[in-house]
Design an enzyme around this catalytic site. Structure first.
Site, PDB file in Angstrom:
ATOM      1  N   ASP A  68       8.942   2.327 -13.335  1.00 43.62           N
ATOM      2  CA  ASP A  68       8.864   3.176 -12.434  1.00 43.62           C
ATOM      3  C   ASP A  68      10.281   3.976 -12.283  1.00 43.62           C
ATOM      4  O   ASP A  68      10.953   3.888 -13.365  1.00 43.62           O
ATOM      5  CB  ASP A  68       9.119   2.349 -10.893  1.00 43.62           C
ATOM      6  CG  ASP A  68       9.934   1.116 -11.093  1.00 43.62           C
ATOM      7  OD1 ASP A  68      10.928   1.175 -11.658  1.00 43.62           O
ATOM      8  OD2 ASP A  68       9.719   0.426 -10.220  1.00 43.62           O
ATOM      9  N   ASP A 137       9.179  -9.073  -0.761  1.00 52.10           N
ATOM     10  CA  ASP A 137       7.928  -8.912   0.060  1.00 52.10           C
ATOM     11  C   ASP A 137       6.853  -8.888  -0.793  1.00 52.10           C
ATOM     12  O   ASP A 137       5.743  -8.722  -0.409  1.00 52.10           O
ATOM     13  CB  ASP A 137       8.004  -7.370   0.866  1.00 52.10           C
ATOM     14  CG  ASP A 137       8.159  -6.418  -0.347  1.00 52.10           C
ATOM     15  OD1 ASP A 137       8.394  -6.688  -1.477  1.00 52.10           O
ATOM     16  OD2 ASP A 137       8.279  -5.081   0.372  1.00 52.10           O
ATOM     17  N   GLU A 144       4.548  -1.480  -3.043  1.00 52.39           N
ATOM     18  CA  GLU A 144       4.906  -2.236  -1.797  1.00 52.39           C
ATOM     19  C   GLU A 144       3.511  -3.032  -1.253  1.00 52.39           C
ATOM     20  O   GLU A 144       2.392  -2.549  -1.621  1.00 52.39           O
ATOM     21  CB  GLU A 144       5.569  -1.466  -1.014  1.00 52.39           C
ATOM     22  CG  GLU A 144       6.733  -0.674  -1.314  1.00 52.39           C
ATOM     23  CD  GLU A 144       7.908  -1.634  -1.331  1.00 52.39           C
ATOM     24  OE1 GLU A 144       7.871  -2.894  -1.101  1.00 52.39           O
ATOM     25  OE2 GLU A 144       9.150  -0.995  -1.549  1.00 52.39           O
TER      26      GLU A 144
END
Ligand code: PGA
Length: 262
Positions: A68, A137, A144
């Site tokens: 990324d 998370d 995400e």
């Protein structure tokens, strides 16, 4: 289910993972490797650099793809992932800089950047081994919770939590943290022929339990690894502490029960 290996400490994880890369590169000098930023893989890169030096492994033809990049941050900014990968991986290991790629976060070309990166990965023959960290998370790359399990390289908006987490790299100033990123998708990551996910510390225990033993769900992007035929999760005891099937996993140190991998 992914293979789970519980190690004594980060140094042991680094040795294990570095050895996977070194063995690959010795067998295939034009290997294509998948790289991750974050603190988790740093010791792996150090161990790989040491092994490459000690065994005089030729890494000059290895190609690499980072997961990324921030959008709109100058490539030469010290916190761009281009710079981070260059400083933490390319230079110390001795890879050829022109062969190590990060997604292009330049605003001028951002609309095509995902497809360009996908094409570049595809034309390299695909990633042989991808290393991953995991967010608290459950995110992998910048995917995400809620990211499609079939997603490809694309622009994403960073969550407020991730921007706050990363503000430490920008003088603690949230306003300096970019709003968007470009990240390999979960589908892109799953195309790698082998995946190593590493996690250390108790703050990763919930995410690891969800990823390894929970249902496959876009709400825990790392759970997609359960769909992969050759994924290995390397954990210290703290990160493994919430796993239910602990007695069935592989341990790399003596005082533990199993050598059985599942
Ligand atoms: P970390 O980040 O390696 O710095 O813990 C992992 C991630 O957020 O993917």
């Amino acid at each position: 289910m992914a293979e789970v290996i519980i190690v004594k400490d980060q140094a042991q994880a680094a040795t294990l993972a570095a050895n996977v890369f070194a063995t690959l590169i010795k067998r295939k000098p034009t290997a294509v490797i998948g790289l991750a930023t974050g603190s988790t893989p740093l010791k792996v890169y150090e161990a790989l650099a040491a092994q490459v030096k000690a065994e005089q492994i030729d890494v000059s033809n290895v190609r690499g793809f980072a997961l990324d990049e921030y959008v709109g941050l100058d490539k030469n900014h010290p916190e761009s992932y281009y710079s981070v990968i260059n400083n933490n991986v390319t230079v110390p290991v001795g890879f050829t800089p022109g062969l190590i790629n990060t997604p292009n976060g330049d605003l001028a070309t951002i609309e095509q950047a995902g497809e360009v990166y996908e094409t570049l990965i595809r034309s390299s023959g695909g990633i042989d081994v991808q290393i991953l960290g995991i967010g608290t998370d459950g995110h992998i790359g910048f995917n995400e919770p809620g990211s499609s399990l079939a997603s490809r390289t694309r622009i994403k908006t960073l969550t407020q939590q991730t921007r706050q987490d990363n503000a430490r790299f920008f003088d603690g100033d949230l306003n300096q943290v970019p709003m968007h990123c470009i990240t390999q998708g979960i589908g892109t990551i799953l195309d790698a022929r082998q995946i190593l996910l590493l996690a250390f510390g108790e703050n990763k225990a919930d995410a690891i339990a969800a990823a390894v033993e929970g249902g496959v769900s876009s709400f825990c992007p790392a759970s997609a690894l359960q769909l992969h035929p050759h994924a290995t999760v390397i954990l210290d005891e703290a990160a493994a502490s919430k796993l239910k099937l602990k007695d069935y996993y592989t341990y790399t140190f003596d005082n533990k029960p199993g050598w059985q991998s599942v």
